[in-house]
Scaffold this motif. Structure first.
Motif, PDB file in Angstrom:
ATOM      1  N   TYR A   1     -35.594 -18.740  55.869  1.00  0.00           N
ATOM      2  CA  TYR A   1     -35.098 -20.075  55.519  1.00  0.00           C
ATOM      3  C   TYR A   1     -36.258 -21.068  55.493  1.00  0.00           C
ATOM      4  O   TYR A   1     -37.002 -21.181  56.460  1.00  0.00           O
ATOM      5  CB  TYR A   1     -34.044 -20.535  56.526  1.00  0.00           C
ATOM      6  CG  TYR A   1     -33.434 -21.875  56.167  1.00  0.00           C
ATOM      7  CD1 TYR A   1     -32.360 -21.950  55.286  1.00  0.00           C
ATOM      8  CD2 TYR A   1     -33.944 -23.063  56.694  1.00  0.00           C
ATOM      9  CE1 TYR A   1     -31.798 -23.171  54.940  1.00  0.00           C
ATOM     10  CE2 TYR A   1     -33.392 -24.291  56.354  1.00  0.00           C
ATOM     11  CZ  TYR A   1     -32.322 -24.339  55.474  1.00  0.00           C
ATOM     12  OH  TYR A   1     -31.790 -25.553  55.135  1.00  0.00           O
ATOM     13  N   ARG A   2     -36.386 -21.794  54.386  1.00  0.00           N
ATOM     14  CA  ARG A   2     -37.447 -22.788  54.267  1.00  0.00           C
ATOM     15  C   ARG A   2     -36.901 -24.177  53.955  1.00  0.00           C
ATOM     16  O   ARG A   2     -37.628 -25.161  54.022  1.00  0.00           O
ATOM     17  CB  ARG A   2     -38.453 -22.380  53.183  1.00  0.00           C
ATOM     18  CG  ARG A   2     -39.172 -21.063  53.464  1.00  0.00           C
ATOM     19  CD  ARG A   2     -40.406 -20.958  52.605  1.00  0.00           C
ATOM     20  NE  ARG A   2     -41.389 -21.947  52.995  1.00  0.00           N
ATOM     21  CZ  ARG A   2     -42.258 -22.501  52.166  1.00  0.00           C
ATOM     22  NH1 ARG A   2     -42.240 -22.185  50.882  1.00  0.00           N
ATOM     23  NH2 ARG A   2     -43.121 -23.396  52.597  1.00  0.00           N
ATOM     24  N   GLY A   3     -35.636 -24.261  53.580  1.00  0.00           N
ATOM     25  CA  GLY A   3     -35.028 -25.555  53.324  1.00  0.00           C
ATOM     26  C   GLY A   3     -35.709 -26.299  52.195  1.00  0.00           C
ATOM     27  O   GLY A   3     -36.061 -25.731  51.164  1.00  0.00           O
ATOM     28  N   ILE A   4     -35.923 -27.583  52.422  1.00  0.00           N
ATOM     29  CA  ILE A   4     -36.521 -28.421  51.383  1.00  0.00           C
ATOM     30  C   ILE A   4     -37.944 -27.999  51.054  1.00  0.00           C
ATOM     31  O   ILE A   4     -38.443 -28.222  49.945  1.00  0.00           O
ATOM     32  CB  ILE A   4     -36.484 -29.907  51.833  1.00  0.00           C
ATOM     33  CG1 ILE A   4     -36.800 -30.829  50.652  1.00  0.00           C
ATOM     34  CG2 ILE A   4     -37.447 -30.147  52.992  1.00  0.00           C
ATOM     35  CD1 ILE A   4     -36.636 -32.291  50.986  1.00  0.00           C
ATOM     36  N   GLN A   5     -38.616 -27.335  52.000  1.00  0.00           N
ATOM     37  CA  GLN A   5     -40.000 -26.917  51.770  1.00  0.00           C
ATOM     38  C   GLN A   5     -40.098 -25.798  50.730  1.00  0.00           C
ATOM     39  O   GLN A   5     -41.169 -25.537  50.193  1.00  0.00           O
ATOM     40  CB  GLN A   5     -40.634 -26.457  53.078  1.00  0.00           C
ATOM     41  CG  GLN A   5     -40.719 -27.544  54.140  1.00  0.00           C
ATOM     42  CD  GLN A   5     -41.576 -28.724  53.688  1.00  0.00           C
ATOM     43  OE1 GLN A   5     -42.411 -28.598  52.794  1.00  0.00           O
ATOM     44  NE2 GLN A   5     -41.359 -29.879  54.314  1.00  0.00           N
ATOM     45  N   ALA A   6     -38.969 -25.128  50.450  1.00  0.00           N
ATOM     46  CA  ALA A   6     -38.998 -24.064  49.447  1.00  0.00           C
ATOM     47  C   ALA A   6     -39.357 -24.604  48.067  1.00  0.00           C
ATOM     48  O   ALA A   6     -39.863 -23.872  47.214  1.00  0.00           O
ATOM     49  CB  ALA A   6     -37.650 -23.356  49.396  1.00  0.00           C
ATOM     50  N   ASP A   7     -39.077 -25.906  47.829  1.00  0.00           N
ATOM     51  CA  ASP A   7     -39.397 -26.523  46.538  1.00  0.00           C
ATOM     52  C   ASP A   7     -40.756 -27.212  46.549  1.00  0.00           C
ATOM     53  O   ASP A   7     -41.141 -27.817  45.552  1.00  0.00           O
ATOM     54  CB  ASP A   7     -38.312 -27.553  46.174  1.00  0.00           C
ATOM     55  CG  ASP A   7     -36.939 -26.908  46.052  1.00  0.00           C
ATOM     56  OD1 ASP A   7     -36.878 -25.752  45.608  1.00  0.00           O
ATOM     57  OD2 ASP A   7     -35.947 -27.564  46.425  1.00  0.00           O
ATOM     58  N   GLY A   8     -41.468 -27.141  47.665  1.00  0.00           N
ATOM     59  CA  GLY A   8     -42.765 -27.799  47.761  1.00  0.00           C
ATOM     60  C   GLY A   8     -43.910 -26.900  47.336  1.00  0.00           C
ATOM     61  O   GLY A   8     -43.718 -25.769  46.878  1.00  0.00           O
ATOM     62  N   LYS A   9     -45.113 -27.396  47.528  1.00  0.00           N
ATOM     63  CA  LYS A   9     -46.311 -26.663  47.119  1.00  0.00           C
ATOM     64  C   LYS A   9     -46.931 -25.863  48.250  1.00  0.00           C
ATOM     65  O   LYS A   9     -47.877 -25.116  48.031  1.00  0.00           O
ATOM     66  CB  LYS A   9     -47.350 -27.650  46.555  1.00  0.00           C
ATOM     67  CG  LYS A   9     -46.882 -28.396  45.305  1.00  0.00           C
ATOM     68  CD  LYS A   9     -47.967 -29.335  44.788  1.00  0.00           C
ATOM     69  CE  LYS A   9     -47.510 -30.073  43.534  1.00  0.00           C
ATOM     70  NZ  LYS A   9     -48.568 -31.002  43.024  1.00  0.00           N
ATOM     71  N   ILE A  10     -46.418 -26.034  49.458  1.00  0.00           N
ATOM     72  CA  ILE A  10     -46.992 -25.325  50.606  1.00  0.00           C
ATOM     73  C   ILE A  10     -46.387 -23.926  50.670  1.00  0.00           C
ATOM     74  O   ILE A  10     -45.159 -23.783  50.766  1.00  0.00           O
ATOM     75  CB  ILE A  10     -46.715 -26.089  51.915  1.00  0.00           C
ATOM     76  CG1 ILE A  10     -47.337 -27.482  51.835  1.00  0.00           C
ATOM     77  CG2 ILE A  10     -47.273 -25.329  53.109  1.00  0.00           C
ATOM     78  CD1 ILE A  10     -47.037 -28.351  53.045  1.00  0.00           C
ATOM     79  N   PRO A  11     -47.192 -22.873  50.592  1.00  0.00           N
ATOM     80  CA  PRO A  11     -46.655 -21.512  50.597  1.00  0.00           C
ATOM     81  C   PRO A  11     -46.128 -21.132  51.973  1.00  0.00           C
ATOM     82  O   PRO A  11     -46.529 -21.682  52.996  1.00  0.00           O
ATOM     83  CB  PRO A  11     -47.866 -20.654  50.205  1.00  0.00           C
ATOM     84  CG  PRO A  11     -49.052 -21.438  50.673  1.00  0.00           C
ATOM     85  CD  PRO A  11     -48.674 -22.892  50.491  1.00  0.00           C
ATOM     86  N   GLY A  12     -45.221 -20.190  51.998  1.00  0.00           N
ATOM     87  CA  GLY A  12     -44.674 -19.691  53.255  1.00  0.00           C
ATOM     88  C   GLY A  12     -43.580 -18.677  52.996  1.00  0.00           C
ATOM     89  O   GLY A  12     -43.030 -18.602  51.888  1.00  0.00           O
ATOM     90  N   SER A  13     -43.262 -17.881  54.016  1.00  0.00           N
ATOM     91  CA  SER A  13     -42.234 -16.852  53.897  1.00  0.00           C
ATOM     92  C   SER A  13     -40.960 -17.205  54.646  1.00  0.00           C
ATOM     93  O   SER A  13     -39.951 -16.511  54.521  1.00  0.00           O
ATOM     94  CB  SER A  13     -42.764 -15.520  54.432  1.00  0.00           C
ATOM     95  OG  SER A  13     -43.090 -15.639  55.810  1.00  0.00           O
ATOM     96  N   GLY A  14     -40.977 -18.270  55.444  1.00  0.00           N
ATOM     97  CA  GLY A  14     -39.814 -18.611  56.239  1.00  0.00           C
ATOM     98  C   GLY A  14     -39.584 -17.674  57.406  1.00  0.00           C
ATOM     99  O   GLY A  14     -38.459 -17.571  57.912  1.00  0.00           O
ATOM    100  N   LEU A  15     -40.634 -16.981  57.868  1.00  0.00           N
ATOM    101  CA  LEU A  15     -40.498 -16.016  58.953  1.00  0.00           C
ATOM    102  C   LEU A  15     -41.141 -16.486  60.252  1.00  0.00           C
ATOM    103  O   LEU A  15     -40.769 -16.023  61.329  1.00  0.00           O
ATOM    104  CB  LEU A  15     -41.115 -14.672  58.549  1.00  0.00           C
ATOM    105  CG  LEU A  15     -40.368 -13.877  57.477  1.00  0.00           C
ATOM    106  CD1 LEU A  15     -41.172 -12.646  57.078  1.00  0.00           C
ATOM    107  CD2 LEU A  15     -38.986 -13.472  57.957  1.00  0.00           C
ATOM    108  N   GLY A  16     -42.122 -17.369  60.163  1.00  0.00           N
ATOM    109  CA  GLY A  16     -42.905 -17.727  61.346  1.00  0.00           C
ATOM    110  C   GLY A  16     -42.069 -18.272  62.482  1.00  0.00           C
ATOM    111  O   GLY A  16     -42.189 -17.839  63.628  1.00  0.00           O
ATOM    112  N   LEU A  17     -41.177 -19.228  62.191  1.00  0.00           N
ATOM    113  CA  LEU A  17     -40.361 -19.825  63.246  1.00  0.00           C
ATOM    114  C   LEU A  17     -39.335 -18.836  63.785  1.00  0.00           C
ATOM    115  O   LEU A  17     -39.039 -18.830  64.988  1.00  0.00           O
ATOM    116  CB  LEU A  17     -39.663 -21.085  62.721  1.00  0.00           C
ATOM    117  CG  LEU A  17     -40.575 -22.266  62.389  1.00  0.00           C
ATOM    118  CD1 LEU A  17     -39.764 -23.425  61.819  1.00  0.00           C
ATOM    119  CD2 LEU A  17     -41.342 -22.718  63.632  1.00  0.00           C
TER     120      LEU A  17
END
Length: 444
Positions: free
Chosen positions: A375-391
């Motif tokens: 889950y990345r929420g609003i950040q999924a539409d941003g430019k910062i990469p991520g997998s939504g796994l860290g938290l």
């Protein structure tokens, strides 16, 4: 379109046709299956089993049993309760068929789907009501067997396709792991060579030490990943009604070796944080960020697994670094609380390791889902990469250590800030709470 009938289904059909012959005196019986189902068009029927077989046709049709092209759709037949009935035209090339030779045609229906036909007839006498009821029951048996046969074939096909996909993915991972291993080894070697060329008092020595340390950490993660992805670690059983497939437990980064539980013991926060702070300082300098860190000499001990705690703090610090803009600030603070709000019972006091950033903050709608995997929420539409796994990984590991993670955000619906943390106009704070542990004898 129905799949081709399996040998098991054909055997069942043949046994039911034998029953029609021996028990009811049928002179010839045929089972048809629907090859294709097109809305608004009559189904195309294919004969799959006939009994007894004769030499009159490739499938042994009797002269009075009509082939598929002599069958028509009849939805208005009054003596049947089925919603749709496929019935023969009561005629042949030589004229009308006598009543006693007119075959009974029963559709194979499951739900609202017509899957085929059972056609049976005899030469010596017409069918009575009791015999027609028995024929209906045989047709119901064949319909159920047909749908189970189709489902079994579909599941088998899906299972085989999944195995093929898994094999391809395994090959791709093997290739990536092999290609990843070589530059990682080279990176570690370069770090060691750099350390040899730097004097003991060189300020850049910490950078070389960090390169070697993080390379070692990557190699440990790579070994754990390879252990999980080894084909021999999976017990893949053929599709059956037997026990469920056994798979190894999911790997959490920097967790202990596969199959072992976290080892909770008195752990020095200074020892865990020191290498992380060295990396943070280097990254912050490159990104023009200000860093405030605690005095390592004054940090307490906690009950934790050192490797798991390092992974938790690393993930939270990495998030802070990613979401804090240039000229922003990251603060790492350690505090104690005799009884945090989440701790209804248990050991006391607790130690909180807080990582605060001056990033954009977390919207209220995202906060309740923030620790869900992917889950990345609003950040999924941003430019910062991520997998939504860290938290998600950080919270899972923290809970395995009998602790908890608390979120404090500047979003309007967030909980009010507590403890000694000063107010901030924007950003987020994550606090890792763990039980306080007494230091070993001889340590301050």
């Amino acid at each position: 379109m129905l799949m081709a009938a399996s040998t098991e289904f054909i055997s069942l059909c043949r046994s039911q046709l034998v029953l029609l012959t021996q028990a009811l005196g049928a002179s010839m019986s045929v089972v048809y299956l629907t090859e294709q189902l097109t809305e608004g068009a009559e189904p195309k029927l294919i004969p799959v089993v006939t009994y007894p077989e004769t030499e009159e046709s490739p499938l042994g049709y009797s002269s009075h049993l009509l082939p598929a092209d002599r069958l028509r759709l009849d939805t208005g037949r009054p003596d049947r309760s089925r919603s749709a009935l496929l019935a023969p035209q009561n005629s042949s090339a030589d004229g009308p068929v006598p009543l006693e030779q007119s075959p009974i045609v029963v559709p194979l229906i499951h739900g609202e789907m017509v899957m085929g036909l059972l056609v049976t007839g005899r030469d010596d006498r017409p069918w009575n009501e009791r015999e027609q009821t028995q024929i209906d029951r045989i047709a119901d048996t064949l319909a159920i067997a047909c749908i189970l046969d189709q489902r079994s074939q579909w599941l088998t096909q899906s299972h085989q396709q999944r195995l093929l996909l898994d094999t391809r993915q395994q090959d791709l991972l093997d290739n990536l792991l092999h290609q990843f291993r070589n530059p990682l080894t080279a990176l570690r070697t370069f770090g060691k060579l750099l350390l040899k060329r730097l004097l003991p008092d060189d300020p850049n020595r910490d950078i070389g030490t960090g390169i070697v340390r993080e390379s070692d950490r990557l190699q440990d993660l790579l070994k754990q990943f390879e252990q999980v992805m080894t084909v021999d670690d999976f017990e893949v059983a053929p599709l059956s009604l037997g026990p469920a497939t056994s798979v190894p437990p999911l790997l959490l980064p920097s967790a202990p070796p596969l199959g072992d539980a976290l080892v909770l013991q008195a752990c020095s926060l200074a020892t865990v944080l020191q290498p992380l702070l060295m990396s943070v300082a280097a990254i912050a300098q490159e990104r023009d960020l200000r860093i405030e860190v605690p005095d390592l000499q004054t940090l307490p001990w906690v009950w934790a697994d050192a490797g798991a705690l390092r992974e938790v703090l690393s993930n939270l610090i990495d998030n802070a670094l990613k979401y804090t803009p240039a000229d922003g600030q990251i603060e790492i603070q350690v505090m104690t609380d005799p009884q945090p709000t989440f701790a209804h019972e248990g050991p006391s006091p607790w130690v909180g390791i807080a990582i605060r950033d001056t990033g954009p903050g977390i919207p209220t709608a995202d906060q309740s889902h923030l620790f869900e995997r992917h889950y990345r929420g609003i950040q999924a539409d941003g430019k910062i990469p991520g997998s939504g796994l860290g938290l998600a990984i950080a919270r899972d590991l923290t809970r395995q250590m009998q602790g908890e993670i608390q979120l404090i955000s500047s979003a309007p619906s967030a909980e009010p800030e507590a403890h000694s943390l000063t107010e901030q106009p924007s950003g987020s704070t994550f606090i890792v709470w763990l039980p306080l542990a007494p230091p070993p004898q001889g340590d301050d």
